[in-house]
Design a protein around this motif. Structure first.
Motif, PDB file in Angstrom:
ATOM      1  N   PRO A  73     -14.677 -22.610  -7.740  1.00 37.19           N
ATOM      2  CA  PRO A  73     -15.708 -21.561  -7.683  1.00 37.19           C
ATOM      3  C   PRO A  73     -17.000 -22.046  -8.341  1.00 37.19           C
ATOM      4  O   PRO A  73     -16.995 -22.954  -9.181  1.00 37.19           O
ATOM      5  N   PHE A  74     -18.094 -21.404  -7.979  1.00 41.72           N
ATOM      6  CA  PHE A  74     -19.410 -21.815  -8.469  1.00 41.72           C
ATOM      7  C   PHE A  74     -19.474 -21.849  -9.991  1.00 41.72           C
ATOM      8  O   PHE A  74     -20.001 -22.795 -10.591  1.00 41.72           O
ATOM      9  N   ARG A 120     -20.999 -24.989 -12.160  1.00 40.09           N
ATOM     10  CA  ARG A 120     -22.445 -24.791 -12.332  1.00 40.09           C
ATOM     11  C   ARG A 120     -23.060 -25.834 -13.268  1.00 40.09           C
ATOM     12  O   ARG A 120     -24.080 -26.456 -12.960  1.00 40.09           O
ATOM     13  N   ARG A 172     -27.565 -22.866  -7.471  1.00 40.90           N
ATOM     14  CA  ARG A 172     -26.725 -22.106  -6.537  1.00 40.90           C
ATOM     15  C   ARG A 172     -26.911 -22.627  -5.117  1.00 40.90           C
ATOM     16  O   ARG A 172     -25.939 -22.760  -4.354  1.00 40.90           O
ATOM     17  N   ALA A 173     -28.132 -22.944  -4.746  1.00 40.04           N
ATOM     18  CA  ALA A 173     -28.406 -23.437  -3.394  1.00 40.04           C
ATOM     19  C   ALA A 173     -27.721 -24.785  -3.167  1.00 40.04           C
ATOM     20  O   ALA A 173     -27.222 -25.052  -2.070  1.00 40.04           O
ATOM     21  N   GLU A 174     -27.687 -25.621  -4.200  1.00 39.33           N
ATOM     22  CA  GLU A 174     -27.019 -26.918  -4.078  1.00 39.33           C
ATOM     23  C   GLU A 174     -25.516 -26.726  -3.863  1.00 39.33           C
ATOM     24  O   GLU A 174     -24.898 -27.425  -3.071  1.00 39.33           O
ATOM     25  N   TYR A 175     -24.933 -25.770  -4.551  1.00 36.61           N
ATOM     26  CA  TYR A 175     -23.504 -25.472  -4.361  1.00 36.61           C
ATOM     27  C   TYR A 175     -23.248 -24.937  -2.953  1.00 36.61           C
ATOM     28  O   TYR A 175     -22.342 -25.390  -2.248  1.00 36.61           O
ATOM     29  N   ASP A 176     -24.067 -23.976  -2.527  1.00 39.26           N
ATOM     30  CA  ASP A 176     -23.867 -23.331  -1.230  1.00 39.26           C
ATOM     31  C   ASP A 176     -24.076 -24.288  -0.061  1.00 39.26           C
ATOM     32  O   ASP A 176     -23.579 -24.041   1.043  1.00 39.26           O
ATOM     33  N   ARG A 177     -24.808 -25.377  -0.305  1.00 41.54           N
ATOM     34  CA  ARG A 177     -25.063 -26.340   0.767  1.00 41.54           C
ATOM     35  C   ARG A 177     -23.763 -26.916   1.311  1.00 41.54           C
ATOM     36  O   ARG A 177     -23.647 -27.161   2.503  1.00 41.54           O
ATOM     37  N   ASP A 178     -22.754 -27.099   0.447  1.00 44.88           N
ATOM     38  CA  ASP A 178     -21.449 -27.587   0.900  1.00 44.88           C
ATOM     39  C   ASP A 178     -20.429 -27.427  -0.227  1.00 44.88           C
ATOM     40  O   ASP A 178     -20.138 -28.368  -0.963  1.00 44.88           O
ATOM     41  N   PRO A 179     -19.874 -26.220  -0.386  1.00 48.89           N
ATOM     42  CA  PRO A 179     -18.926 -25.976  -1.482  1.00 48.89           C
ATOM     43  C   PRO A 179     -17.703 -26.899  -1.455  1.00 48.89           C
ATOM     44  O   PRO A 179     -17.093 -27.158  -2.494  1.00 48.89           O
ATOM     45  N   ASP A 204     -31.438 -20.578  -9.252  1.00 49.81           N
ATOM     46  CA  ASP A 204     -31.385 -20.442  -7.788  1.00 49.81           C
ATOM     47  C   ASP A 204     -31.206 -21.789  -7.106  1.00 49.81           C
ATOM     48  O   ASP A 204     -30.519 -21.896  -6.081  1.00 49.81           O
TER      49      ASP A 204
END
Length: 267
Positions: free
Chosen positions: A223-224, A228, A100-107, A97
């Motif tokens: 993409p994530f 990852r 994922r949060a680090e990615y979503d912070r600024d894709p 989680d």
């Protein structure tokens, strides 16, 4: 030797020879005529190394040098310090989680490499030759002014003046990506927009370049799933560095040191 400028270095009662600090000082920059600044930087570096080596020996660690490059191994001191940090610093891999949060912070931070469509004019010189470099810079600045004045004639100017084999194609280098050229040239590319010409010549090991950015293709956001593992690795490295700094800060806080100021260095 001036004791105020070059004080004795003592770490937890261990006196460090002046020769060791003097040798380290050659690796540190200082304004001309102010050797005391380089000495203080060197004293901090040597004090930190001494403190870590003392702790490694206190824990009974033995050096086990590993290869760090083709045919190049750690020194025993480097191996002891690495072994100490490997022993005392442990990091738990980040949770899914958190990754994922680090990615979503600024894709947008996670992109495929860009492509740069580039032309240039080279004024060749050996940068180590002061006279040749000076003459080349003057010529390159003159060519820069001509290119900026008539950017639509860049290819013709390159064909007439460039010292690079690309002059036969108007200075055209084709499409370049990260790692395709020398670092100084690439650094300039990263700051150019489409249609822009460098305002000042760029010096590399080959000489001075006048660079024209014909087009830029920014890499697509990845993409994530594609990033990852890299995000996880970066987060783990950050956590390791933070834990290592905390460990070192604890050693410094408990140490008795004169001739260096490590408390300021670790904050």
């Amino acid at each position: 030797m001036n004791a105020n400028l070059f004080p004795d270095l003592i770490v937890n009662g261990e006196a460090v020879p002046h020769t060791i600090v003097a040798a380290e000082a050659q690796n540190h920059d200082a304004p001309k005529g102010k050797p005391g600044i380089a000495w203080r930087k060197a004293a901090n570096a040597v004090a930190m190394r001494t403190l870590l080596l003392q702790e490694a020996k206190k824990r009974g660690l033995s050096p086990a040098p590993v290869e760090v490059g083709p045919g190049r191994f750690e020194t025993e001191e480097e191996a002891l310090i690495r072994g100490l940090l490997d022993t005392v610093v442990t990091v738990i891999p980040p949770a899914p989680d958190a990754i994922r949060a680090e990615y979503d912070r600024d894709p947008a931070r996670f992109r495929a490499p860009p492509l740069w469509d580039v032309s240039h004019i080279l004024v060749a010189c050996d940068p180590r030759d002061d006279a040749a470099r000076g003459a080349a810079e003057l010529r390159a600045r003159d060519l820069t002014r001509s290119a900026l004045k008539a950017p639509d004639r860049f290819a013709r100017l390159a064909a007439e003046t460039s010292d690079c084999g690309s002059k036969s194609s108007g200075g055209y280098l084709g499409q370049l990506g990260p790692g395709d050229t020398v670092p100084e040239f690439e650094a300039a590319l990263r700051h150019l927009t489409e249609g822009e010409i460098t305002a000042t010549p760029v010096l590399t090991r080959h000489g001075y370049h006048v660079i024209c950015m014909n087009a830029v293709a920014e890499g697509a956001v990845l993409p994530f799933d594609a990033v990852r593992d890299k995000i996880s690795e970066a987060m783990e490295k950050t956590a390791w560095a933070k834990a290592a700094r905390a460990f070192v800060a604890g050693l410094v806080a408990a140490a008795e040191i004169s001739g260096a100021d490590l408390r300021r260095a670790v904050h």
